[in-house]
Design an enzyme around this catalytic site. Structure first.
Site, PDB file in Angstrom:
ATOM      1  N   LEU A  33       0.832  -1.196   0.000  1.00 13.16           N
ATOM      2  CA  LEU A  33       0.000   0.000   0.000  1.00 13.16           C
ATOM      3  C   LEU A  33       0.872   1.253   0.000  1.00 13.16           C
ATOM      4  O   LEU A  33       1.743   1.398   0.853  1.00 13.16           O
ATOM      5  CB  LEU A  33      -0.907   0.035   1.249  1.00 13.16           C
ATOM      6  N   ASP A  34       0.642   2.152  -0.936  1.00 10.69           N
ATOM      7  CA  ASP A  34       1.390   3.412  -0.902  1.00 10.69           C
ATOM      8  C   ASP A  34       0.670   4.386   0.033  1.00 10.69           C
ATOM      9  O   ASP A  34      -0.372   4.064   0.596  1.00 10.69           O
ATOM     10  CB  ASP A  34       1.590   3.980  -2.317  1.00 10.69           C
TER      11      ASP A  34
END
Lengths: 79, 410
Positions: A33-34
């Protein structure tokens, strides 16, 4: 009632994270997940648990820490 | 000498499905995609005629990307893939780095706007979804196409209501002809069938009510019993390519883009003028460098409103004089509805396919022409047109923006 299992479910379902990657010690980077996805993920949790995560408190590194925070906030709310 | 521009691929996500040739056949046969749909909440719902697209992101877009894409962007990416594939540019050894993206979009992430307002006013929370802004912005479809396929030419969005994608295609045509770009995915995307948007459109009094013969008979441009248009959604993308580049790849073009003209009515937000429309058509013809008598078919803007259709008829007569009664003019909105930001692209694609097939799609449901509408509208039944060489597509938008494309058979 632990929020962890719910977090794990959302990660698998909505964020397509492979189940074997989902561990309490995993960082969000480990999970793929960014930064904007983490913010979105928090929003999903706020929505689901009907809580607000104050910015100062949103300093968790791992999934386990995030779950603990949610548990704490839910408890504080009396839920 | 300026360059020539070909349409070498088409991608469809439309009320008539995703295969351009199948869609054209259905449109040619006058098969309507209009359905009666229950729109709205339990308390405020209404039965509305809509031309919806059967598109479920769950099957088409990877989950993690869905988070960042409103429906218009999702459909745009799938349509762009169709255009690339159809142009034989998908997964090929052709460098698409310089390819540009010119998209029309009227509103943007309409359903996301609605969710945000719900959070604010109903849940009374200021803390809405963090990704709202990039999901709502009208340039998102173009950006997603650029990102998905690694296209590093300019990604522009034209927001001109019903004329959005006609302008997008026209401007892309100019950019290629003038040598700024060699290849461009040009088209439009619109997904504005969420409750709030539909309710808003209903209030304008331009949306069709159900005809006695049912939903499929309700979009009736030029007909005496017309009551307005059917709102649609979808994404259509054309691959526009400079002629030499296309030839070098050995791809068979579908049609040639020959000219583009645009104008403004400078009159009224919702009422059109024949003078303004005439100006755009004349400009397009001059740009194309063809005599008016060479035009054999016009895909009309005509949406089926009482006021709008005769204005376009008047404008066509002004432009073409005696030739107006010699050419064919049809409104395919009679079967696919009004795709707003994507309408110009769908209609230009239909013109390209009509030129390729030498066949004219009909104006469906035209059983009793309005006396004020007395041209050859290809009523009810499509027909062959073996001599068809040059055709035109019109889009005349709210706000008085007019845009016309001229296409030629290759």
């Amino acid at each position: 009632m632990s929020a962890y299992s719910h977090l794990a479910e959302v990660l698998a379902e909505k964020y397509d994270v492979a189940p074997d990657k989902i561990r309490p010690e995993a960082t969000f980077s480990d999970l793929g997940l960014d930064s904007i996805m983490v913010v979105e993920f928090l929003f999903d949790l706020e929505d689901e648990f009907d809580i607000e995560v104050p910015e100062e408190q949103a300093e968790f590194e791992t999934l386990g820490e995030a779950a603990a925070l949610i548990d704490e906030l839910v408890k504080a709310k009396g839920g | 000498m300026s360059k020539r521009v070909f349409i070498t691929g088409l991608g469809f996500v439309t009320p008539h499905g995703e295969d351009p040739n199948t869609a054209f056949e259905q449109i040619y046969r006058g098969e309507s995609a209009t359905r009666m749909v229950r729109s709205g909440t339990a308390e405020l719902g209404s039965d509305v005629l809509l031309a919806q697209v059967d598109f479920d992101a769950a099957d088409r877009i990877p989950k993690t990307q869905q988070i960042f894409m409103a429906r218009a962007s999702q459909m745009a990416v799938v349509a762009a893939e169709g255009a690339l594939s159809s142009a034989n540019l998908l997964d090929q050894d052709v460098d698409l780095d310089d390819c540009a993206v010119y998209m029309g979009c009227g509103l943007g992430g309409a359903e996301i706007i609605e969710k945000c307002y719900r959070t604010y006013y109903i849940r009374k929370s200021r803390r809405g979804r963090p990704t709202a802004v990039p999901l709502i912005m009208a340039n998102a479809p173009a950006s997603h196409v650029s990102m998905r396929f690694g296209l590093r030419g300019p990604a522009h969005t034209f927001s001109i209501a019903c004329a959005s994608s006609t302008v997008a295609i026209g401007e892309a045509f100019r950019a290629i002809r003038d040598g700024y770009i060699e290849r461009c995915l040009a088209g439009g995307a619109e997904a504005m069938l969420n409750d709030g948007s539909v309710a808003a459109w209903e209030r304008l009094g331009v949306v069709a009510s159900e005809h006695a013969d049912g939903p499929a008979a309700s979009s009736r441009p030029f007909d005496v019993e017309r009551t307005g248009f059917v709102l649609g959604e979808g994404a259509v993308v054309l691959m526009l390519e400079e002629a030499a580049a296309a030839r070098a790849r050995g791809v068979e073009p579908i049609a040639e883009v020959l000219g583009y003209g645009a104008s403004s009515d400078a009159h009224n937000l919702t009422e059109p003028t024949a003078v303004g429309q005439e100006r755009a058509m004349v400009a397009a013809l001059a740009d194309a460098g063809v005599p008016r008598s060479s035009v054999g078919y016009i895909n009309a803007h005509a949406t089926g409103t009482q006021m709008g259709d005769p204005v376009e008829v008047d404008a066509v007569k002004r432009v073409f004089g005696d030739h107006a009664s010699q050419l064919a003019i049809s409104s395919t909105k009679s079967v696919h509805g009004h795709l707003v930001g994507a309408s110009g692209a769908l209609e230009a694609a239909i013109v390209a396919l009509a030129l390729q097939a030498s066949r004219l799609p009909p104006t469906a449901n035209l059983t009793t022409p309005d006396p004020a509408c007395d041209l050859d509208f290809v009523p009810v039944t499509g027909r062959t047109a073996p001599d068809l060489e040059v055709a035109m597509s019109n889009s005349f938008a709210f706000g008085g923006s007019n845009a016309t494309l001229v296409l030629r058979k290759v």
